[in-house]
Design a protein around this motif. Sequence first.
Motif, PDB file in Angstrom:
ATOM      1  N   VAL A  33     -56.042 -25.864  14.198  1.00 30.67           N
ATOM      2  CA  VAL A  33     -54.791 -26.214  14.867  1.00 30.67           C
ATOM      3  C   VAL A  33     -54.356 -27.623  14.479  1.00 30.67           C
ATOM      4  N   THR A  34     -53.151 -27.738  13.984  1.00 29.16           N
ATOM      5  CA  THR A  34     -52.515 -29.030  13.730  1.00 29.16           C
ATOM      6  C   THR A  34     -51.315 -29.141  14.656  1.00 29.16           C
ATOM      7  N   PHE A  35     -51.264 -30.248  15.387  1.00 34.04           N
ATOM      8  CA  PHE A  35     -50.347 -30.297  16.519  1.00 34.04           C
ATOM      9  C   PHE A  35     -50.127 -31.752  16.909  1.00 34.04           C
ATOM     10  N   GLY A  36     -48.922 -32.073  17.392  1.00 35.96           N
ATOM     11  CA  GLY A  36     -48.665 -33.434  17.838  1.00 35.96           C
ATOM     12  C   GLY A  36     -47.686 -33.493  18.987  1.00 35.96           C
ATOM     13  N   CYS A  37     -47.721 -34.586  19.738  1.00 35.23           N
ATOM     14  CA  CYS A  37     -46.785 -34.827  20.846  1.00 35.23           C
ATOM     15  C   CYS A  37     -46.017 -36.112  20.592  1.00 35.23           C
ATOM     16  N   MET A  46     -48.451 -22.669  25.923  1.00 34.89           N
ATOM     17  CA  MET A  46     -48.508 -21.344  26.526  1.00 34.89           C
ATOM     18  C   MET A  46     -49.230 -20.387  25.593  1.00 34.89           C
ATOM     19  N   GLY A  47     -49.617 -19.249  26.146  1.00 32.76           N
ATOM     20  CA  GLY A  47     -50.263 -18.219  25.349  1.00 32.76           C
ATOM     21  C   GLY A  47     -51.000 -17.253  26.242  1.00 32.76           C
ATOM     22  N   PRO A  48     -51.359 -16.099  25.725  1.00 30.84           N
ATOM     23  CA  PRO A  48     -52.118 -15.121  26.512  1.00 30.84           C
ATOM     24  C   PRO A  48     -53.449 -15.705  26.977  1.00 30.84           C
ATOM     25  N   SER A  49     -54.049 -15.069  27.952  1.00 32.52           N
ATOM     26  CA  SER A  49     -55.373 -15.476  28.421  1.00 32.52           C
ATOM     27  C   SER A  49     -56.360 -15.460  27.259  1.00 32.52           C
ATOM     28  N   GLY A  50     -57.147 -16.546  27.144  1.00 32.77           N
ATOM     29  CA  GLY A  50     -58.114 -16.630  26.055  1.00 32.77           C
ATOM     30  C   GLY A  50     -57.539 -17.097  24.741  1.00 32.77           C
ATOM     31  N   SER A  51     -56.307 -17.591  24.750  1.00 28.90           N
ATOM     32  CA  SER A  51     -55.665 -18.004  23.498  1.00 28.90           C
ATOM     33  C   SER A  51     -56.106 -19.386  23.030  1.00 28.90           C
ATOM     34  N   GLY A  52     -56.757 -20.161  23.910  1.00 27.54           N
ATOM     35  CA  GLY A  52     -57.235 -21.483  23.510  1.00 27.54           C
ATOM     36  C   GLY A  52     -56.521 -22.641  24.179  1.00 27.54           C
ATOM     37  N   VAL A 218     -42.052 -26.061  23.674  1.00 27.39           N
ATOM     38  CA  VAL A 218     -43.068 -25.121  24.132  1.00 27.39           C
ATOM     39  C   VAL A 218     -43.806 -24.599  22.903  1.00 27.39           C
ATOM     40  N   ALA A 219     -45.111 -24.865  22.839  1.00 33.90           N
ATOM     41  CA  ALA A 219     -45.941 -24.409  21.730  1.00 33.90           C
ATOM     42  C   ALA A 219     -46.770 -23.224  22.200  1.00 33.90           C
ATOM     43  N   PHE A 220     -46.819 -22.178  21.393  1.00 34.30           N
ATOM     44  CA  PHE A 220     -47.503 -20.937  21.768  1.00 34.30           C
ATOM     45  C   PHE A 220     -48.754 -20.743  20.921  1.00 34.30           C
ATOM     46  N   LEU A 221     -49.855 -20.463  21.618  1.00 31.85           N
ATOM     47  CA  LEU A 221     -51.117 -20.149  20.958  1.00 31.85           C
ATOM     48  C   LEU A 221     -51.407 -18.660  21.081  1.00 31.85           C
ATOM     49  N   ARG A 222     -52.061 -18.111  20.072  1.00 38.28           N
ATOM     50  CA  ARG A 222     -52.599 -16.760  20.146  1.00 38.28           C
ATOM     51  C   ARG A 222     -53.888 -16.724  19.337  1.00 38.28           C
ATOM     52  N   LEU A 226     -51.962 -21.812  16.540  1.00 42.38           N
ATOM     53  CA  LEU A 226     -50.603 -22.173  16.917  1.00 42.38           C
ATOM     54  C   LEU A 226     -49.648 -21.301  16.114  1.00 42.38           C
ATOM     55  N   VAL A 227     -48.896 -20.434  16.819  1.00 39.63           N
ATOM     56  CA  VAL A 227     -48.111 -19.424  16.103  1.00 39.63           C
ATOM     57  C   VAL A 227     -46.615 -19.716  16.077  1.00 39.63           C
ATOM     58  N   THR A 228     -46.088 -20.376  17.086  1.00 32.79           N
ATOM     59  CA  THR A 228     -44.660 -20.692  17.076  1.00 32.79           C
ATOM     60  C   THR A 228     -44.361 -21.768  18.110  1.00 32.79           C
TER      61      THR A 228
END
Length: 249
Positions: A33-37, A46-52, A218-222, A226-228
């Motif tokens: 995961v590459t990510f910044g604020c 956000m993301g489904p349960s267990g997405s990280g 809003v960053a989404f994990l699955r 990081l998917v979108t």
Amino acid sequence: MTESASHNAVLHLNDVTRTYPSGRSTLTALDRVTFGCRRGSWTAIMGPSGSGKSTLLNCAAGLDTPDTGRVFLEGSDIASLGDDKLTKMRRTDIGFVFQQFNLVSALTAIQNVTLPLRLARQGNADSLAKEALSYLGLDEHIHHKPRELSGGQQQRVAIARAIATAPSILFADEPTGALDSTSAASVLTLLRTLVEQRGQTILMVTHDPQAAAHADHVAFLRDGRLVTTLNGANASQIAATLAELETRR
């Protein structure tokens, strides 16, 4: 904006992977995961349960250590810091707000806010605590104990405790999860005010599209990836994206 390449990023995760043993196999909670604020912005995860989601928050805050990759907070590589420096960073540069308010029941509101300030050896703990509580509209409740406060008021005390040191970033883990809809809306409005009036950077984990809609991004994990990312999305758009990720699983 969540691009970690931004020169104005308070938080920067670079190619972070975190795995855990799971029986005879290995569970990958975060997968490169590459990510910044960006400074002065509010990002929801956000993301489904267990997405990280929780693992990302824990790694970002230095509560967990990635297997690979690096985490930078205000340009400092968290992994390179010794325990003492990391503890100091958590007390002064990082604020935490959780679903459960984690207030000490025997202490008043102002005592709950001054406690971590005194641990950080802040000489002006009382004035900082009063300023934070006043900013959140709690002037009349500074001497009340948690049992004398509503859920929304208790969460505001917790937020006052988190922002009293003017942290570089505020980590919020399901901050409205234990509140009724009216109290939740009030808390989210206060967080929005912190961003707009004080330039507070916020990273929030939530499952609630209504809460996420208050954020700038809003960053989404699955499955740990990081998917979108959505920018300036409303609750309906966020809910639709989340539902699509659930369906893909």
